[in-house]
Design an enzyme around this catalytic site. Structure first.
Site, short mmCIF file in Angstrom:
data_model
loop_
_atom_site.label_atom_id
_atom_site.label_comp_id
_atom_site.label_asym_id
_atom_site.label_seq_id
_atom_site.Cartn_x
_atom_site.Cartn_y
_atom_site.Cartn_z
N GLY A 36 53.33 102.83 25.98
CA GLY A 36 52.58 102.06 26.95
C GLY A 36 53.11 102.25 28.35
N THR A 46 48.55 105.59 32.82
CA THR A 46 48.70 105.09 34.19
C THR A 46 47.36 104.99 34.90
OG1 THR A 46 50.94 105.97 34.36
CG2 THR A 46 49.79 105.53 36.42
N CYS A 47 46.54 106.03 34.81
CA CYS A 47 45.30 106.07 35.58
C CYS A 47 44.43 104.85 35.30
CB CYS A 47 44.52 107.35 35.28
SG CYS A 47 42.94 107.44 36.12
N HIS A 474 18.99 116.94 56.87
CA HIS A 474 19.20 116.31 58.18
C HIS A 474 18.61 114.91 58.16
CE1 HIS A 474 19.56 115.92 62.54
NE2 HIS A 474 18.31 115.46 62.52
#
Length: 489
Positions: A36, A46-47, A474
């Site tokens: 963990g 972690t992410c 655009h």
């Protein structure tokens, strides 16, 4: 002593490694070992739990808060004011979404949904010999061996060896997002990606932020123009201490006292030591791979100077002498200097393919690696910096071109009231072939805009053709890319 439990495959780590099991391995026995992440040792890497995802959820809220401030809204003729940010509500929204995913992922693996022969062990694994592991669990110790091992054990926040710092129990990216309440002021040690993202978040939420950087600029590894621009922006928004080292830290009744040692070479009066007192301190000086927790040396595995597990281009683990170790692979932060989730995910796909197809190996190093910083404004980068391009030109005798386009000079930049000189796109290309060597963006939605250039680099497209052989809507923001590309002709 009883014999170790033997498996066909051992997986270590629940981040990107969580995508490994599948029907292709239905006939294989798999042990999935995970300690963990963070203080609570939550499942999922972690992410998901401590990095990419929760921080970006906080960043989005920070962007809303900054845009609601009177000084930002006023220039658009909007009468707005920020009444405050309710941090507990923000925190609970974020982790109310993430925590169930983490728990669900653990339950899914424990239920053998992908593989009836998969055993999930929650604990810390360490090598005791090649392909032999001991796992410390809450219930005791288990010994495991495997024919194939995939290491995906990740990294953790690095704590510099500064007198008193560890004893002051500093905050890290692992702990700051789950606080009950935010401090009134904070010092952030670091000048990289993590430091800048949390500086933006905390300032937007009303915290008085001090950034302490040992070097003369923030993001010093990025392109010089980008580093210069973000240093200017941050210095106008936070208190930034450049060319400043930290010689001591103490937690007292007044807060956290930090001994600063400036080293400004151009201002002798600014070199006197001083003490900064803040309510708390956040260490954001980088991350260290978990190779030491794995005791990889006992497994015959080599490490580089930064403690990363050494791998080849096929994600096969190398010995200290550089030889391929049969049957051991490594991915993600444990072995990658990039320390990026999209890199770890790609490496997992490569390692998975190579384990299944050892006679048809694929490489993981054949694409340009992009990165982004979700501060304000966003920053995105891929390929060579201009400094690296000059070195490349000197080594190869080739020429390159550099284009720089201000956001303020395109129509959507007018709509956003951007001013020049300010946010920009910078593209570096081979003068002869038109191949893009590098791209660097600091400005709105930089992490999205740069994908066009990442695609061009990945497929070897000519910058001149990209500019002229497609329509550019655009007045959309990508016109800033079109105008930069046209400069390279």
């Amino acid at each position: 002593m009883s014999a170790p439990e033997h498996f066909d495959i051992a997986l270590i780590g629940s981040g990107s490694g969580n995508s490994f099991p599948g029907p292709e391995f239905a006939e294989k026995s798999i042990v999935y070992i995970d300690r963990g992440v963070g203080p609570e040792h939550v499942f999922g890497g972690t992410c998901l739990n401590l990095g990419c995802i929760p921080t970006k959820m906080f960043v989005h809220t920070a962007n809303i808060a900054v845009n609601a401030r009177h000084e930002h809204a006023e220039k658009f003729g909007v009468d707005a004011a920020l009444g405050g940010v309710g941090f507990p509500a923000v925190r609970d929204r974020v982790f109310g979404r993430i925590d169930p995913i983490s728990r669900g992922g653990e339950d899914y693996r424990a239920s053998h949904s992908d593989n009836e022969n998969l055993a999930l062990i929650r604990g810390t694994a360490r090598f005791t010999a090649p392909k032999r592991l001991v796992v410390e669990t809450a219930d005791g110790t288990r010994e495991v061996t495997a024919d194939t091992i995939l290491l995906a054990a990740g990294s953790r926040p690095a704590i510099p060896n500064i007198p008193g710092l560890k004893d002051s129990h500093p905050l890290t990216s692992d702990t700051i997002m789950r606080l009950e309440r935010l401090p009134e002021s904070i010092a952030i040690l670091g000048s990289g990606v993590i430091a800048l993202e949390f500086a933006h978040i905390l300032d937007a939420f009303g915290v008085d932020v001090h950034l302490i950087a040992r070097s003369g600029s923030l993001l010093r590894s990025f392109d010089d123009d980008v580093a210069r621009r973000i240093t200017e922006i941050a210095s106008a928004r936070y208190t930034v201490h450049l060319n400043t080292s930290t010689s001591g830290v103490r937690r007292t009744e007044k807060g956290v006292e930090i001994d600063l040692q400036p080293s400004d070479p151009e201002n002798s009066s600014a070199r006197a030591p001083r003490t900064l007192t803040v309510a708390d301190i956040l260490v954001a000086t980088g991350r260290t791979p978990n190779s030491d927790l794995l005791n990889v040396e006992a497994g015959g595995i080599g490490m580089d100077e930064a403690g990363r597990v050494m791998v080849d281009a096929h994600q096969r683990v190398l010995s200290s002498g550089g030889e391929v170790i049969d049957g051991i692979y490594s991915i993600g932060d444990l072995s990658s200097p990039a320390q990026l989730k999209h890199v770890a995910n790609h490496e997992l796909k490569i390692a998975r393919h190579n384990i299944l197809n050892p006679h048809a190996l694929r490489r993981s190093d054949d694409m340009p690696i992009p990165a982004a910083v979700f501060t304000s404004p966003q920053i995105a980068t891929v390929g060579m910096t201009e400094r690296e391009a000059r070195e490349w030109a000197g080594a190869t005798g080739r020429e390159f071109r550099v284009a720089r386009q201000e956001f303020a000079d395109v129509a959507y930049g007018w709509a956003m009231e951007l001013s020049a000189p300010g946010d920009f796109v910078k593209i570096i290309a081979d003068a002869e072939s038109g191949t893009i060597l590098g791209a660097h963006i600091i400005g709105p939605e930089a992490a999205t805009l740069i994908q066009v250039l990442i695609q061009a680099m990945s497929f070897g497209l000519d910058a001149r053709e990209i500019a002229t052989k497609q329509y550019w809507i655009h007045p959309a923001m990508p016109e800033v890319l079109e105008n930069a590309l046209l400069q390279l002709d």
